[in-house]
Scaffold this active site. Sequence first.
Site, PDB file in Angstrom:
ATOM      1  N   LYS A  93       0.830  -1.211   0.000  1.00 58.09           N
ATOM      2  CA  LYS A  93       0.000   0.000   0.000  1.00 58.09           C
ATOM      3  C   LYS A  93       0.863   1.259   0.000  1.00 58.09           C
ATOM      4  O   LYS A  93       0.607   2.196  -0.756  1.00 58.09           O
ATOM      5  CB  LYS A  93      -0.924  -0.043   1.221  1.00 58.09           C
ATOM      6  CG  LYS A  93      -1.912   1.097   1.306  1.00 58.09           C
ATOM      7  CD  LYS A  93      -3.193   0.697   2.008  1.00 58.09           C
ATOM      8  CE  LYS A  93      -3.017   0.504   3.497  1.00 58.09           C
ATOM      9  NZ  LYS A  93      -2.902   1.791   4.214  1.00 58.09           N
ATOM     10  N   SER A  94       1.879   1.290   0.833  1.00 57.19           N
ATOM     11  CA  SER A  94       2.731   2.486   0.905  1.00 57.19           C
ATOM     12  C   SER A  94       3.411   2.742  -0.433  1.00 57.19           C
ATOM     13  O   SER A  94       3.485   3.874  -0.911  1.00 57.19           O
ATOM     14  CB  SER A  94       3.816   2.293   1.975  1.00 57.19           C
ATOM     15  OG  SER A  94       3.236   2.254   3.242  1.00 57.19           O
ATOM     16  N   ARG A 122       2.847   5.932  -3.322  1.00 59.93           N
ATOM     17  CA  ARG A 122       3.997   6.727  -3.781  1.00 59.93           C
ATOM     18  C   ARG A 122       4.188   6.600  -5.282  1.00 59.93           C
ATOM     19  O   ARG A 122       4.511   7.579  -5.964  1.00 59.93           O
ATOM     20  CB  ARG A 122       5.259   6.283  -3.020  1.00 59.93           C
ATOM     21  CG  ARG A 122       5.261   6.803  -1.567  1.00 59.93           C
ATOM     22  CD  ARG A 122       6.204   6.011  -0.692  1.00 59.93           C
ATOM     23  NE  ARG A 122       6.309   6.561   0.654  1.00 59.93           N
ATOM     24  CZ  ARG A 122       5.406   6.382   1.624  1.00 59.93           C
ATOM     25  NH1 ARG A 122       4.305   5.662   1.395  1.00 59.93           N
ATOM     26  NH2 ARG A 122       5.594   6.913   2.814  1.00 59.93           N
ATOM     27  N   GLY A 151      -4.920   8.029   5.464  1.00 62.51           N
ATOM     28  CA  GLY A 151      -4.020   9.054   5.999  1.00 62.51           C
ATOM     29  C   GLY A 151      -2.845   9.298   5.069  1.00 62.51           C
ATOM     30  O   GLY A 151      -2.387  10.430   4.905  1.00 62.51           O
ATOM     31  N   SER A 153       7.431   9.252  11.575  1.00 62.85           N
ATOM     32  CA  SER A 153       6.288   9.058  10.680  1.00 62.85           C
ATOM     33  C   SER A 153       6.723   9.237   9.240  1.00 62.85           C
ATOM     34  O   SER A 153       7.182  10.311   8.837  1.00 62.85           O
ATOM     35  CB  SER A 153       5.179  10.062  11.022  1.00 62.85           C
ATOM     36  OG  SER A 153       4.300  10.185   9.915  1.00 62.85           O
ATOM     37  N   GLN A 172       4.740   9.317   6.813  1.00 67.03           N
ATOM     38  CA  GLN A 172       3.795  10.212   6.136  1.00 67.03           C
ATOM     39  C   GLN A 172       4.240  11.656   6.287  1.00 67.03           C
ATOM     40  O   GLN A 172       4.214  12.434   5.338  1.00 67.03           O
ATOM     41  CB  GLN A 172       2.386  10.008   6.691  1.00 67.03           C
ATOM     42  CG  GLN A 172       1.833   8.623   6.355  1.00 67.03           C
ATOM     43  CD  GLN A 172       0.460   8.363   6.943  1.00 67.03           C
ATOM     44  OE1 GLN A 172      -0.129   9.220   7.601  1.00 67.03           O
ATOM     45  NE2 GLN A 172      -0.056   7.174   6.716  1.00 67.03           N
ATOM     46  N   ASP A 196       2.205  -1.150  11.828  1.00 69.51           N
ATOM     47  CA  ASP A 196       0.909  -1.593  11.302  1.00 69.51           C
ATOM     48  C   ASP A 196       0.611  -3.057  11.642  1.00 69.51           C
ATOM     49  O   ASP A 196      -0.517  -3.519  11.457  1.00 69.51           O
ATOM     50  CB  ASP A 196       0.845  -1.397   9.781  1.00 69.51           C
ATOM     51  CG  ASP A 196       0.823   0.084   9.407  1.00 69.51           C
ATOM     52  OD1 ASP A 196       0.522   0.920  10.276  1.00 69.51           O
ATOM     53  OD2 ASP A 196       1.114   0.396   8.235  1.00 69.51           O
ATOM     54  N   LYS A 210      -4.355   5.980  14.638  1.00 66.07           N
ATOM     55  CA  LYS A 210      -4.438   5.308  13.333  1.00 66.07           C
ATOM     56  C   LYS A 210      -5.902   5.327  12.857  1.00 66.07           C
ATOM     57  O   LYS A 210      -6.686   6.141  13.334  1.00 66.07           O
ATOM     58  CB  LYS A 210      -3.887   3.876  13.449  1.00 66.07           C
ATOM     59  CG  LYS A 210      -2.385   3.837  13.729  1.00 66.07           C
ATOM     60  CD  LYS A 210      -1.599   4.319  12.539  1.00 66.07           C
ATOM     61  CE  LYS A 210      -0.114   4.285  12.804  1.00 66.07           C
ATOM     62  NZ  LYS A 210       0.636   4.988  11.749  1.00 66.07           N
TER      63      LYS A 210
HETATM   64  C1  S3P Z   1       2.577   4.883   6.043  1.00 67.75           C
HETATM   65  C2  S3P Z   1       3.191   5.264   7.204  1.00 67.75           C
HETATM   66  C3  S3P Z   1       2.728   4.837   8.530  1.00 67.75           C
HETATM   67  C4  S3P Z   1       1.792   3.644   8.447  1.00 67.75           C
HETATM   68  C5  S3P Z   1       0.760   3.810   7.391  1.00 67.75           C
HETATM   69  C6  S3P Z   1       1.413   3.977   6.021  1.00 67.75           C
HETATM   70  C7  S3P Z   1       3.113   5.398   4.772  1.00 67.75           C
HETATM   71  O1  S3P Z   1       2.027   5.893   9.134  1.00 67.75           O
HETATM   72  O2  S3P Z   1       1.176   3.423   9.686  1.00 67.75           O
HETATM   73  O3  S3P Z   1      -0.084   2.675   7.339  1.00 67.75           O
HETATM   74  O4  S3P Z   1       2.777   4.857   3.699  1.00 67.75           O
HETATM   75  O5  S3P Z   1       3.902   6.344   4.801  1.00 67.75           O
HETATM   76  P1  S3P Z   1       2.807   7.083   9.909  1.00 67.75           P
HETATM   77  O6  S3P Z   1       3.625   7.792   8.935  1.00 67.75           O
HETATM   78  O7  S3P Z   1       1.693   7.948  10.442  1.00 67.75           O
HETATM   79  O8  S3P Z   1       3.580   6.430  10.990  1.00 67.75           O
END
Ligand code: S3P
Length: 437
Positions: A22-23, A27, A94, A167, A169, A313, A340
């Site tokens: 997913k991450s 991106r 998020g 983080s 994100q 996660d 979360k």
């Molecule tokens: C993610 C970063 C994490 C993770 C989220 C995906 C990302 O969150 O928990 O599921 O893709 O950058 P945080 O950056 O808030 O820790």
Amino acid sequence: MMLSTRPAGSPLTGELTPPGDKSISHRALIFALLAQGESRVTGLLESEDVNATANACRQLGMQIRREGEVLILDGVGRQGLSAPHGPLDMGNSGTAMRLLAGVLAAQNFESELFGDESLNRRPMARIIKPLALMGARIEAGKGGVPPLTIHGNPGLQGIDYPSPVASAQVKSCVLLAGLYAKGRTTVTEPLKSRDHTEKMLPAFGVKLSGSCGVTGGSRLRGTEIHVPADISSAAFFMVAATLVPDSDILLKNVGLNATRDGIVHVLRAMGADLTVQNPRCQGGEDVGDIRVRYSGRLNGLEIPLELIPSLIDELPVILALAAVSRGQTKLRGAQELRVKESDRLAVMARGLEALGVSLREYPDGMDIRGGAVGAGQVDGAGDHRCAMSFAVLGQVAASVLQISGAENINTSFPTFVSDLQRVGGNIAHSQGEHANA
Ligand code: S3P
């Protein structure tokens, strides 16, 4: 949506390629949008969260088409984004909201980002603050929650940002804004969070400044991305096969980035039998096949603080495993779980308690005393990872487990139920039949 599980009557066996990471998928879409020319992506996760990012990228001007297994993304270039016609819906994600906010903060138009009920409760001050330091103007709801109104400013200034939270994100949001800012932008963090952004930007032709910095004005070129399977989705099958007697499954093409693989270390330390086969590097990311065999002897443990970002996660499913492991598991330093998709410490604690598990909740973690788990009803509270964690635990619960609030498994793992059925798990949508009853 309601799920219902019964104890698995037979071992979990077979091979499975879990869905795309997913991450990395978010991106790939966002970087491809900013790139000149075409990007070709295989393995992109098709789920609600990633669809939110894809739809936003379309509204900002990117065309997306499919040629067989390959998605072709027509980048518009950093300066080529078009103003969206209306507010952008980030759904439950998020990552979509925080990363896109970094891009939109630097545009010469205004945009609005909103989410679902869960996302509209999540903290955005963590990105608004560094973006404001760069010169961005962002309005949020009371307490710094979405919706966000972003008054784009093409004259951002680069910063060195010491992030108070580990983080990815936040880090990625600031680096994306940094691609547009004057001078250099760097981010440091208390513990290293996932580094997919730093790994993927060079593939798009961006030269990093140090290990976590960019220079404003850097150009992105379209590229080829092969998205590996998501270790966070694989985690549910690692735990399920560890728990169900005589199981033996092979999880193929799983991303094993060192900033994401804490689950492998913790499961092994608890006594799980995991072997990585065919380790390889794919487009800058480590990948391998993970063989998981049943392990009859599982022990609780104190989860090392420094591993928390690399398994953040996976903590819900680790807590589920702890509930049936011998002795005590101690989790601390995980206050991020409270912000979360749900308050995951509270949701897991309530669910495990409902199953008769003895635990004590702390502001930043939980102590769990493992034993047998009962059965009955638990609430996933609209959180995909909590719902799937309960479903895994249901494979070794005393009897039928009903899981409410499970609809959001579609945000990250739409094929979870059929994949678990396929390897022999006992799960069904509540009104349906149990596949392996
Ligand atoms: C993610 C970063 C994490 C993770 C989220 C995906 C990302 O969150 O928990 O599921 O893709 O950058 P945080 O950056 O808030 O820790």
